[in-house]
Design a protein around this motif. Structure first.
Motif, PDB file in Angstrom:
ATOM      1  N   THR A 158      35.415  60.290  24.233  1.00 15.82           N
ATOM      2  CA  THR A 158      35.104  59.934  25.622  1.00 15.82           C
ATOM      3  C   THR A 158      35.120  58.422  25.838  1.00 15.82           C
ATOM      4  O   THR A 158      35.779  57.917  26.748  1.00 15.82           O
ATOM      5  N   ALA A 170      29.629  59.925  20.174  1.00 15.72           N
ATOM      6  CA  ALA A 170      29.656  61.006  19.177  1.00 15.72           C
ATOM      7  C   ALA A 170      30.994  60.952  18.442  1.00 15.72           C
ATOM      8  O   ALA A 170      31.169  60.131  17.546  1.00 15.72           O
ATOM      9  N   LYS A 192      34.922  63.244  35.722  1.00 17.23           N
ATOM     10  CA  LYS A 192      35.646  64.412  35.240  1.00 17.23           C
ATOM     11  C   LYS A 192      36.554  64.913  36.368  1.00 17.23           C
ATOM     12  O   LYS A 192      36.322  64.597  37.529  1.00 17.23           O
ATOM     13  N   ARG A 211      25.655  60.997  32.271  1.00 18.34           N
ATOM     14  CA  ARG A 211      24.506  60.137  31.997  1.00 18.34           C
ATOM     15  C   ARG A 211      24.876  58.663  32.033  1.00 18.34           C
ATOM     16  O   ARG A 211      24.019  57.808  32.294  1.00 18.34           O
TER      17      ARG A 211
HETATM   18  C1  PRP Z   1      28.528  63.569  26.260  1.00 19.95           C
HETATM   19  C2  PRP Z   1      28.029  62.133  26.244  1.00 19.95           C
HETATM   20  C3  PRP Z   1      29.286  61.334  26.134  1.00 19.95           C
HETATM   21  C4  PRP Z   1      30.168  62.221  25.293  1.00 19.95           C
HETATM   22  C5  PRP Z   1      30.155  61.775  23.870  1.00 19.95           C
HETATM   23  O1  PRP Z   1      28.879  63.946  27.555  1.00 19.95           O
HETATM   24  O2  PRP Z   1      27.271  61.821  27.405  1.00 19.95           O
HETATM   25  O3  PRP Z   1      29.874  61.092  27.409  1.00 19.95           O
HETATM   26  O4  PRP Z   1      29.653  63.555  25.402  1.00 19.95           O
HETATM   27  O5  PRP Z   1      30.954  62.617  23.065  1.00 19.95           O
HETATM   28  P1  PRP Z   1      32.237  62.137  22.288  1.00 19.95           P
HETATM   29  O6  PRP Z   1      31.942  60.784  21.672  1.00 19.95           O
HETATM   30  O7  PRP Z   1      32.424  63.200  21.246  1.00 19.95           O
HETATM   31  O8  PRP Z   1      33.377  62.079  23.252  1.00 19.95           O
HETATM   32  P2  PRP Z   1      29.093  65.473  27.952  1.00 19.95           P
HETATM   33  O9  PRP Z   1      30.455  65.906  27.551  1.00 19.95           O
HETATM   34  O10 PRP Z   1      27.930  66.244  27.432  1.00 19.95           O
HETATM   35  O11 PRP Z   1      29.096  65.417  29.548  1.00 19.95           O
HETATM   36  P3  PRP Z   1      27.950  65.239  30.657  1.00 19.95           P
HETATM   37  O12 PRP Z   1      27.376  63.846  30.474  1.00 19.95           O
HETATM   38  O13 PRP Z   1      28.723  65.359  31.935  1.00 19.95           O
HETATM   39  O14 PRP Z   1      26.933  66.308  30.469  1.00 19.95           O
END
Ligand code: PRP
Ligand code: HPA
Length: 172
Positions: free
Chosen positions: A128, A124, A81, A60
């Protein structure tokens, strides 16, 4: 402006028990789909900051990052990723609550000394966004700020991003 931003934030959906039971997932999809909301959020993420390029975190953060880059006249880099890029300039692995993850910087994108605005949707646990910032600095560039639409404060993710200026448009 503030009114537009408040309306934008109301378009974030809260979805219980996704991706697993007990998690309240914040989905910014309806916000991105609304033109005025996208404009307000985009402006608020970049306003008043000095940067040469935007780095958006998969997935996102790609959408938001490209919008911010276009609004402020910069290019955008997608931090990906693993296994998606044909050529990788650098990569970083980091710990998640359970297991680990990796982000990769595409070749021939970031230049040494560039000022980077890092963009994602949600902060969160901070794993990340913290890793994204380290990857940028490891490549010899500078992080102007780490910006997100929403910070989930109970998870204390901000504590993992001690070296950077963190901007969250909304805390919950
Ligand atoms: C979610 C969100 C952040 C991350 C936050 O991505 O978009 O990138 O998790 O989490 P954290 O602070 O605990 O690291 P997600 O892993 O769902 O991936 P995506 O956007 O590819 O679906
Ligand atoms: N929304 C989007 N990404 C996330 C969330 C959320 O609620 N929690 C952890 N990553």
């Amino acid at each position: 402006d503030d009114v537009a931003l408040k309306s934008a934030v109301r378009l974030i959906r809260e979805v219980p028990d996704f991706p697993e039971p007990g998690v309240l997932f914040r989905d910014i999809s309806p916000m991105l789909a609304d033109p005025a909301a996208l404009r307000a959020i985009t402006d608020a993420l970049g306003r008043g900051l000095e940067f040469d390029v935007v780095a958006g975190v998969e997935a996102r953060g790609f959408l938001l990052g490209a919008a911010v880059a276009q609004a402020f006249g910069t290019g955008v880099i997608g931090l990906r990723k693993p296994g998606k890029l044909p050529e990788v300039a650098d990569r970083i692995s980091y710990e998640l609550e359970y297991g680990h993850a990796t982000l990769e910087l595409p070749a021939d994108t970031l230049r040494v000394g560039q000022r980077v605005l890092v963009v994602d949707d949600v902060l969160a646990t901070g794993g990340t966004l913290g890793a994204a910032c380290r990857l940028i600095r490891q490549a010899g560039a500078e992080v102007t700020a780490a910006t997100v639409v929403m910070e989930l404060t109970a998870l204390e993710g901000r504590d993992k991003i001690v070296d950077e200026h963190v901007r969250a448009l909304l805390r919950s």
